[in-house]
Design a protein around this motif. Structure first.
Motif, PDB file in Angstrom:
ATOM      1  N   VAL A 319       0.846  -1.197   0.000  1.00 22.60           N
ATOM      2  CA  VAL A 319       0.000   0.000   0.000  1.00 22.60           C
ATOM      3  C   VAL A 319       0.881   1.247   0.000  1.00 22.60           C
ATOM      4  N   ALA A 320       1.882   1.265   0.877  1.00 22.12           N
ATOM      5  CA  ALA A 320       2.770   2.427   0.974  1.00 22.12           C
ATOM      6  C   ALA A 320       3.516   2.670  -0.332  1.00 22.12           C
ATOM      7  N   MET A 323       1.077   4.164  -2.709  1.00 18.65           N
ATOM      8  CA  MET A 323       0.743   5.531  -2.307  1.00 18.65           C
ATOM      9  C   MET A 323       1.855   6.506  -2.669  1.00 18.65           C
ATOM     10  N   ASP A 326       1.972   6.967  -6.287  1.00 19.39           N
ATOM     11  CA  ASP A 326       0.672   7.369  -6.847  1.00 19.39           C
ATOM     12  C   ASP A 326       0.252   6.413  -7.965  1.00 19.39           C
ATOM     13  N   TYR A 339      -6.051  -0.648   2.352  1.00 12.17           N
ATOM     14  CA  TYR A 339      -5.690   0.691   1.900  1.00 12.17           C
ATOM     15  C   TYR A 339      -6.296   1.756   2.809  1.00 12.17           C
ATOM     16  N   GLN A 340      -7.579   1.610   3.101  1.00  4.88           N
ATOM     17  CA  GLN A 340      -8.274   2.585   3.948  1.00  4.88           C
ATOM     18  C   GLN A 340      -7.730   2.570   5.368  1.00  4.88           C
ATOM     19  N   GLU A 343      -4.411   4.326   5.492  1.00  8.35           N
ATOM     20  CA  GLU A 343      -4.619   5.770   5.387  1.00  8.35           C
ATOM     21  C   GLU A 343      -4.974   6.351   6.746  1.00  8.35           C
ATOM     22  N   LEU A 346      -1.905   6.345   9.047  1.00 10.98           N
ATOM     23  CA  LEU A 346      -0.990   7.447   8.777  1.00 10.98           C
ATOM     24  C   LEU A 346      -1.463   8.734   9.443  1.00 10.98           C
ATOM     25  N   GLU A 347      -2.740   9.002   9.323  1.00  9.31           N
ATOM     26  CA  GLU A 347      -3.285  10.219   9.935  1.00  9.31           C
ATOM     27  C   GLU A 347      -3.108  10.195  11.450  1.00  9.31           C
ATOM     28  N   LYS A 361       2.299  17.121   5.196  1.00  6.19           N
ATOM     29  CA  LYS A 361       2.614  16.495   3.906  1.00  6.19           C
ATOM     30  C   LYS A 361       3.999  15.858   3.940  1.00  6.19           C
ATOM     31  N   ARG A 364       3.945  12.782   6.207  1.00  8.72           N
ATOM     32  CA  ARG A 364       3.287  11.663   5.531  1.00  8.72           C
ATOM     33  C   ARG A 364       4.261  10.969   4.574  1.00  8.72           C
ATOM     34  N   LEU A 368       5.430   7.116   4.770  1.00 15.03           N
ATOM     35  CA  LEU A 368       5.258   6.226   3.623  1.00 15.03           C
ATOM     36  C   LEU A 368       6.594   5.597   3.214  1.00 15.03           C
TER      37      LEU A 368
END
Length: 399
Positions: A319-320, A323, A326, A339-340, A343, A346-347, A361, A364, A368
């Protein structure tokens, strides 16, 4: 066994030195608080009695460290195991591994060596920057650690490196012990695990014969350590921003202590260790006539390749990688829920970073990177031209 006195400043305690070391740490107020946290319902006198009954370092590890680590595995992970098929429990090795957690990388190795049938654990290389507290310094020497002396002037550093190398050779050859040392000084904060040739140069200072012969005397085993989650990931990201924004910022002993505690007390998910084959036979294929720097670079690249191709990857690593690039190139290895969930993870980790001018940013991207690099390096090492790509992976994919 008589141990040369030149090793006294750096070596672990010998059995006859343990009672005095026990007395010192048990009298320390801070260590008493640690014991109260670890054993809330156990009287201190009972702990003292149990400790003094440990006549060797190995007994101390089995009585105190093993049970503590087993509790960590049960409460803060989804399991911890090691694939040791490539090594022989009757032999002794120098394990060279990637480095994620200050305390647990070597501690879990000790536990796993017992689990797979070794009659001993390993002696652990630990930087003296982590030993500012007297009780910590005593405790790690009880726990079979030897000291890596840092922040020395060049002449002193050369002398200290030679002494440490000679001690590692002595531990493997004369004491019949395993040794653990990280592939680089300090943890790879971005998880791009690359062996520093300087580590190999240090190892080759001890022993006898050519560089290849000296390294073969240590029976080096590349060891891959794979945590699903790194509890210290947000601390590593925080450090990156502080270094970016404050050119003169330096880590303190308190920062290291925070990393130790967060690493121990945080959730780790799955934990997996895998031993590559000992590199002795491979070393016989290396051209000893190579220039010294090229020789050490070649050996370092081989260790990197072995470590990278023996990672155990988890859905979040793919996933990372998607991400950060992109893309959805690797979506076959994870679900939409994976994936969710990542996410959201990370937050949550970014929210733990408490600094001025927090750059979400940037943080993050740092987070990642830590989870993407194992997947990137595994894919490169596992490909048909893995060895070449292992060398190329030394070039960062983040500009």
């Amino acid at each position: 066994m008589k141990i040369p006195s030149e090793f006294d400043p750096i070596r672990p305690f010998e059995p006859e030195e343990l009672p005095a070391a026990y007395e010192r740490i048990l009298a320390d107020k801070q260590f008493q608080q640690v014991l109260a946290y670890l054993y809330p319902d156990v009287p201190i006198e009972a702990i003292k009695q149990k400790m003094y009954a440990c006549k060797t370092n190995f007994e101390f590890q089995k009585v105190f460290c093993y049970t503590f680590l087993q509790r960590l595995v049960t409460e803060l992970s989804l399991g911890c195991c090691m694939d040791a098929a490539n090594i022989n429990t009757r032999e002794r090795y120098t394990f060279v591994s990637n480095h994620r957690d200050i305390v647990l990388d070597s501690a879990f190795l000790d536990k796993l060596l017992i689990d797979v049938g070794f009659a001993t654990t390993c002696e652990i290389a630990i930087g003296d920057n982590l030993l500012s507290l007297d009780w910590v310094r005593d405790l790690v020497r009880i726990n079979k650690s030897f000291t890596v002396e840092r922040a020395l002037h060049s002449v002193e550093m050369l002398r200290a490196s030679k002494r440490m190398s000679e001690y590692i050779h002595f531990a493997v050859r004369e004491k019949n012990e395993n040794v653990w040392i990280a592939q680089r000084q300090g943890r790879a904060k971005n998880s791009n695990d690359l062996t520093q040739p300087a580590i190999l140069k240090m190892m080759a200072m001890g022993g006898e014969g050519t560089v290849i012969e000296r390294l073969k005397q240590l029976h080096i085993v590349p060891l891959s350590i794979s945590y699903e989650y790194d509890p210290c990931d947000y601390l590593k990201a925080r450090e990156y921003q502080l270094r970016r924004d404050l050119p003169y910022w330096k880590k303190t002993a308190e920062d290291d202590l925070e990393s130790m505690l967060v690493g121990i007390k945080g959730y780790k998910g799955h934990i997996f260790y895998k031993c590559a084959p000992c590199i002795d036979d491979w070393l016989d294929t290396v051209d000893e006539e190579l220039p010294k720097n090229k020789l050490f670079d070649t050996i370092a690249a081989h260790i990197d390749h072995e470590i990278h191709c023996n990672y155990r990857l988890y859905p979040i690593n793919y996933v990372a990688l998607d991400m950060i690039q992109d893309t959805r190139v690797y979506e076959e290895y994870y679900t939409a829920e994976d994936y969710q969930n990542f996410e959201a993870y990370l937050e949550g980790q970014i929210e733990k970073v408490k600094i001025d001018n927090r750059d979400d940013k940037f943080l993050r991207t740092c987070l990642l990177t830590q989870y993407a690099y194992p997947a990137k390096n595994y894919i490169a090492a596992s490909s048909e031209n893995g060895r070449l790509k292992s060398l190329l992976s030394r070039l960062t994919f983040l500009k």
